[in-house]
Design an enzyme around this catalytic site. Structure first.
Site, PDB file in Angstrom:
ATOM      1  N   ASP A  12       4.128   1.290  -5.941  1.00 47.25           N
ATOM      2  CA  ASP A  12       4.289   1.408  -7.302  1.00 47.25           C
ATOM      3  C   ASP A  12       3.099   1.804  -8.292  1.00 47.25           C
ATOM      4  O   ASP A  12       2.298   2.893  -7.037  1.00 47.25           O
ATOM      5  CB  ASP A  12       3.320  -0.420  -6.604  1.00 47.25           C
ATOM      6  CG  ASP A  12       2.874  -1.187  -8.087  1.00 47.25           C
ATOM      7  OD1 ASP A  12       3.509  -1.279  -9.360  1.00 47.25           O
ATOM      8  OD2 ASP A  12       1.490  -1.325  -7.974  1.00 47.25           O
ATOM      9  N   LEU A  13       3.124   1.512  -9.094  1.00 49.20           N
ATOM     10  CA  LEU A  13       2.196   2.540  -9.800  1.00 49.20           C
ATOM     11  C   LEU A  13       0.380   2.185 -10.302  1.00 49.20           C
ATOM     12  O   LEU A  13      -0.068   2.262 -10.003  1.00 49.20           O
ATOM     13  CB  LEU A  13       2.938   3.031 -11.265  1.00 49.20           C
ATOM     14  CG  LEU A  13       1.948   3.489 -11.864  1.00 49.20           C
ATOM     15  CD1 LEU A  13       1.318   5.391 -12.000  1.00 49.20           C
ATOM     16  CD2 LEU A  13       2.417   3.538 -13.894  1.00 49.20           C
ATOM     17  N   ASP A  14       0.614   0.984 -11.556  1.00 49.21           N
ATOM     18  CA  ASP A  14      -0.541   0.119 -11.514  1.00 49.21           C
ATOM     19  C   ASP A  14      -1.324  -0.634 -10.088  1.00 49.21           C
ATOM     20  O   ASP A  14      -1.094  -1.079  -9.797  1.00 49.21           O
ATOM     21  CB  ASP A  14      -0.051  -0.959 -12.503  1.00 49.21           C
ATOM     22  CG  ASP A  14      -0.127  -0.891 -13.992  1.00 49.21           C
ATOM     23  OD1 ASP A  14      -0.269   0.319 -14.328  1.00 49.21           O
ATOM     24  OD2 ASP A  14       1.207  -1.234 -13.993  1.00 49.21           O
ATOM     25  N   THR A  20      -4.689   1.201 -13.452  1.00 44.69           N
ATOM     26  CA  THR A  20      -4.669   0.981 -15.092  1.00 44.69           C
ATOM     27  C   THR A  20      -4.499  -0.505 -14.755  1.00 44.69           C
ATOM     28  O   THR A  20      -4.370  -1.571 -15.978  1.00 44.69           O
ATOM     29  CB  THR A  20      -3.149   1.713 -15.096  1.00 44.69           C
ATOM     30  OG1 THR A  20      -2.417   1.499 -14.016  1.00 44.69           O
ATOM     31  CG2 THR A  20      -3.331   2.843 -16.017  1.00 44.69           C
ATOM     32  N   LYS A  48      -0.574  -9.222 -11.230  1.00 45.85           N
ATOM     33  CA  LYS A  48      -0.460  -8.447 -10.429  1.00 45.85           C
ATOM     34  C   LYS A  48       1.353  -7.990 -10.921  1.00 45.85           C
ATOM     35  O   LYS A  48       1.931  -9.061  -9.599  1.00 45.85           O
ATOM     36  CB  LYS A  48      -1.192  -7.621  -9.524  1.00 45.85           C
ATOM     37  CG  LYS A  48      -2.448  -7.545  -9.709  1.00 45.85           C
ATOM     38  CD  LYS A  48      -3.511  -6.923  -8.781  1.00 45.85           C
ATOM     39  CE  LYS A  48      -4.868  -6.367  -9.549  1.00 45.85           C
ATOM     40  NZ  LYS A  48      -5.368  -6.338  -8.209  1.00 45.85           N
ATOM     41  N   GLY A  49       1.507  -7.110 -10.394  1.00 40.67           N
ATOM     42  CA  GLY A  49       3.207  -6.405 -10.329  1.00 40.67           C
ATOM     43  C   GLY A  49       4.630  -7.829 -10.845  1.00 40.67           C
ATOM     44  O   GLY A  49       5.472  -7.888 -10.789  1.00 40.67           O
ATOM     45  N   ARG A  52       5.784  -8.291 -18.090  1.00 44.37           N
ATOM     46  CA  ARG A  52       5.042  -9.214 -19.326  1.00 44.37           C
ATOM     47  C   ARG A  52       5.261 -10.371 -19.455  1.00 44.37           C
ATOM     48  O   ARG A  52       4.380 -11.148 -19.383  1.00 44.37           O
ATOM     49  CB  ARG A  52       4.899  -7.525 -20.449  1.00 44.37           C
ATOM     50  CG  ARG A  52       4.027  -7.986 -21.781  1.00 44.37           C
ATOM     51  CD  ARG A  52       4.498  -6.977 -22.297  1.00 44.37           C
ATOM     52  NE  ARG A  52       4.298  -6.149 -21.983  1.00 44.37           N
ATOM     53  CZ  ARG A  52       5.351  -4.993 -22.567  1.00 44.37           C
ATOM     54  NH1 ARG A  52       5.689  -5.422 -24.130  1.00 44.37           N
ATOM     55  NH2 ARG A  52       6.136  -4.017 -22.726  1.00 44.37           N
ATOM     56  N   SER A 117       8.089   0.714 -10.177  1.00 44.03           N
ATOM     57  CA  SER A 117       6.468  -0.486 -10.826  1.00 44.03           C
ATOM     58  C   SER A 117       7.463  -1.867 -11.832  1.00 44.03           C
ATOM     59  O   SER A 117       8.336  -0.989 -12.699  1.00 44.03           O
ATOM     60  CB  SER A 117       5.739   0.304 -12.355  1.00 44.03           C
ATOM     61  OG  SER A 117       4.722  -0.008 -12.897  1.00 44.03           O
ATOM     62  N   ALA A 118       6.447  -2.853 -12.100  1.00 43.73           N
ATOM     63  CA  ALA A 118       7.130  -3.421 -13.073  1.00 43.73           C
ATOM     64  C   ALA A 118       7.372  -3.376 -14.426  1.00 43.73           C
ATOM     65  O   ALA A 118       7.283  -3.619 -15.915  1.00 43.73           O
ATOM     66  CB  ALA A 118       6.660  -4.668 -12.379  1.00 43.73           C
ATOM     67  N   SER A 119       6.254  -2.570 -14.725  1.00 49.08           N
ATOM     68  CA  SER A 119       5.650  -1.816 -15.787  1.00 49.08           C
ATOM     69  C   SER A 119       7.345  -1.536 -16.871  1.00 49.08           C
ATOM     70  O   SER A 119       7.237   0.075 -16.361  1.00 49.08           O
ATOM     71  CB  SER A 119       4.253  -0.930 -15.618  1.00 49.08           C
ATOM     72  OG  SER A 119       4.455  -0.828 -17.208  1.00 49.08           O
ATOM     73  N   LYS A 148       9.511  -8.844  -9.541  1.00 54.58           N
ATOM     74  CA  LYS A 148       9.412  -9.020  -8.488  1.00 54.58           C
ATOM     75  C   LYS A 148       8.748 -10.235  -8.535  1.00 54.58           C
ATOM     76  O   LYS A 148       8.227 -10.624  -9.790  1.00 54.58           O
ATOM     77  CB  LYS A 148       7.644  -7.827  -8.019  1.00 54.58           C
ATOM     78  CG  LYS A 148       7.964  -6.647  -8.132  1.00 54.58           C
ATOM     79  CD  LYS A 148       7.172  -5.678  -7.999  1.00 54.58           C
ATOM     80  CE  LYS A 148       6.960  -4.089  -7.900  1.00 54.58           C
ATOM     81  NZ  LYS A 148       6.093  -3.181  -8.024  1.00 54.58           N
ATOM     82  N   GLU A 172       2.112  -0.995  -2.002  1.00 55.78           N
ATOM     83  CA  GLU A 172       1.881  -2.543  -2.900  1.00 55.78           C
ATOM     84  C   GLU A 172       0.290  -2.654  -2.861  1.00 55.78           C
ATOM     85  O   GLU A 172      -0.179  -2.974  -2.148  1.00 55.78           O
ATOM     86  CB  GLU A 172       2.699  -2.595  -2.811  1.00 55.78           C
ATOM     87  CG  GLU A 172       3.591  -2.944  -3.548  1.00 55.78           C
ATOM     88  CD  GLU A 172       4.431  -3.550  -5.077  1.00 55.78           C
ATOM     89  OE1 GLU A 172       2.826  -3.589  -5.404  1.00 55.78           O
ATOM     90  OE2 GLU A 172       4.654  -3.338  -5.525  1.00 55.78           O
ATOM     91  N   ASP A 173       0.062  -2.671  -4.680  1.00 52.14           N
ATOM     92  CA  ASP A 173      -1.522  -3.474  -4.381  1.00 52.14           C
ATOM     93  C   ASP A 173      -1.529  -4.759  -5.014  1.00 52.14           C
ATOM     94  O   ASP A 173      -2.637  -5.941  -5.239  1.00 52.14           O
ATOM     95  CB  ASP A 173      -2.444  -3.289  -5.905  1.00 52.14           C
ATOM     96  CG  ASP A 173      -2.052  -3.120  -7.247  1.00 52.14           C
ATOM     97  OD1 ASP A 173      -1.263  -3.203  -7.235  1.00 52.14           O
ATOM     98  OD2 ASP A 173      -2.671  -3.541  -7.607  1.00 52.14           O
TER      99      ASP A 173
HETATM  100  C1  BG6 Z   1       2.814  -3.599 -13.790  1.00 51.51           C
HETATM  101  C2  BG6 Z   1       1.092  -4.865 -13.679  1.00 51.51           C
HETATM  102  O1  BG6 Z   1       3.025  -3.056 -12.829  1.00 51.51           O
HETATM  103  O2  BG6 Z   1       3.280  -4.060 -14.793  1.00 51.51           O
HETATM  104  C3  BG6 Z   1       1.364  -6.008 -14.284  1.00 51.51           C
HETATM  105  O3  BG6 Z   1       0.503  -4.788 -12.179  1.00 51.51           O
HETATM  106  C4  BG6 Z   1       2.406  -6.055 -15.570  1.00 51.51           C
HETATM  107  O4  BG6 Z   1       0.226  -6.877 -15.052  1.00 51.51           O
HETATM  108  C5  BG6 Z   1       3.619  -5.651 -15.613  1.00 51.51           C
HETATM  109  O5  BG6 Z   1       2.034  -6.666 -16.018  1.00 51.51           O
HETATM  110  C6  BG6 Z   1       4.028  -4.861 -16.916  1.00 51.51           C
HETATM  111  O6  BG6 Z   1       3.625  -3.681 -17.468  1.00 51.51           O
HETATM  112  P1  BG6 Z   1       4.265  -3.845 -19.343  1.00 51.51           P
HETATM  113  O7  BG6 Z   1       3.143  -2.326 -19.130  1.00 51.51           O
HETATM  114  O8  BG6 Z   1       5.376  -4.026 -19.393  1.00 51.51           O
HETATM  115  O9  BG6 Z   1       3.235  -4.910 -19.950  1.00 51.51           O
HETATM  116 MG    MG Z   2       0.393  -2.809  -8.450  1.00 49.70          MG
END
Ligand code: BG6
Ligand code: MG
Length: 218
Positions: A12-14, A20, A48-49, A52, A117-119, A148, A172-173
């Protein structure tokens, strides 16, 4: 001679590679204030995870808040703008202690390195941290239809690294990430606290002093 199985580490990233996750929390806290909801650190563990849009759905549910489509769009944009402002100067000094050594050791041991990563900001962060080239596979929020704790992203990472799911280790966190990986019987390493990551196979505070042989046979 029997070859060692293909193995993959899925990171995972964040909150795992860089802190972050704290910026996500601070950005959501500001947005929540605008709609009269006090986001606690405890509740934030459940964000977390989570992608958005789903984060805002959860916040609206917890705060019993109803918003129009337009308001939702504008809050999601506001959250991302605040977050992007926090990460604008992120660089290689923001890597979590020990994580780079850990990844490099894994590569030396022929373990495939993947990111899930979900981000939707993941690739830009990997570039800023100057580690994007270490990953053979990168799955982010733009590549999955199911967030996730759905295991979709973990399965794609296993498939693209040509690794059996049972030979994947997930770092994973988040509670949702551990839950998703467990659905595929992947070995889960929680990064954080055992009190939060109750279902992880093992939990470590971070990568400082962590060795690959602590996790798998090399
Ligand atoms: C995850 C974070 O990695 O990414 C979440 O743990 C976050 O907190 C999610 O909501 C989505 O991120 P982003 O950058 O697409 O808004
Ligand atoms: Mg994370």
């Amino acid at each position: 001679m029997i070859n060692k199985p293909n193995r993959a580490f899925i990171f995972d990233l964040d909150g795992v590679i860089t802190q972050t996750s704290e910026y996500h929390f601070m950005a959501w806290k500001t947005v929540c204030k605008k709609i009269g909801y006090d986001l606690t650190r405890e509740k934030n563990e459940e964000l977390k995870g989570v992608n958005r849009n789903k984060c805002l759905d959860l916040i609206m549910e917890w705060g019993k808040i109803r918003l129009s489509e337009k308001e939702i769009e504008s809050l999601l944009e506001a959250k991302n703008n605040i977050y992007k402002d926090y990460i604008k100067d992120l660089n290689e000094n923001d890597l979590c202690e020990g994580v780079l050594n850990f990844i490099n050791d894994a590569i030396k041991n022929n373990i495939k390195i993947a990111l899930y990563s979900a981000s939707r900001n993941a690739k830009r962060i990997l570039c800023q941290l100057k580690i994007i080239d270490l990953f053979t596979v990168i799955i982010d929020g733009n590549n999955v239809s199911n967030a996730k704790p759905d295991p979709e992203g973990f399965k794609i990472a296993a498939d693209l690294t040509k690794t059996n799911t049972k030979d994947c280790v997930v770092f994973e966190d988040s509670i949702s990430g551990i839950e998703g990986a467990k659905k595929l019987n992947m070995y889960t390493v929680g990064i954080g606290s055992r009190d939060v990551l109750k279902n992880a196979d093992v939990v470590y505070k971070g990568f400082k002093n962590l060795k690959i042989k602590d996790i798998i046979n090399v």
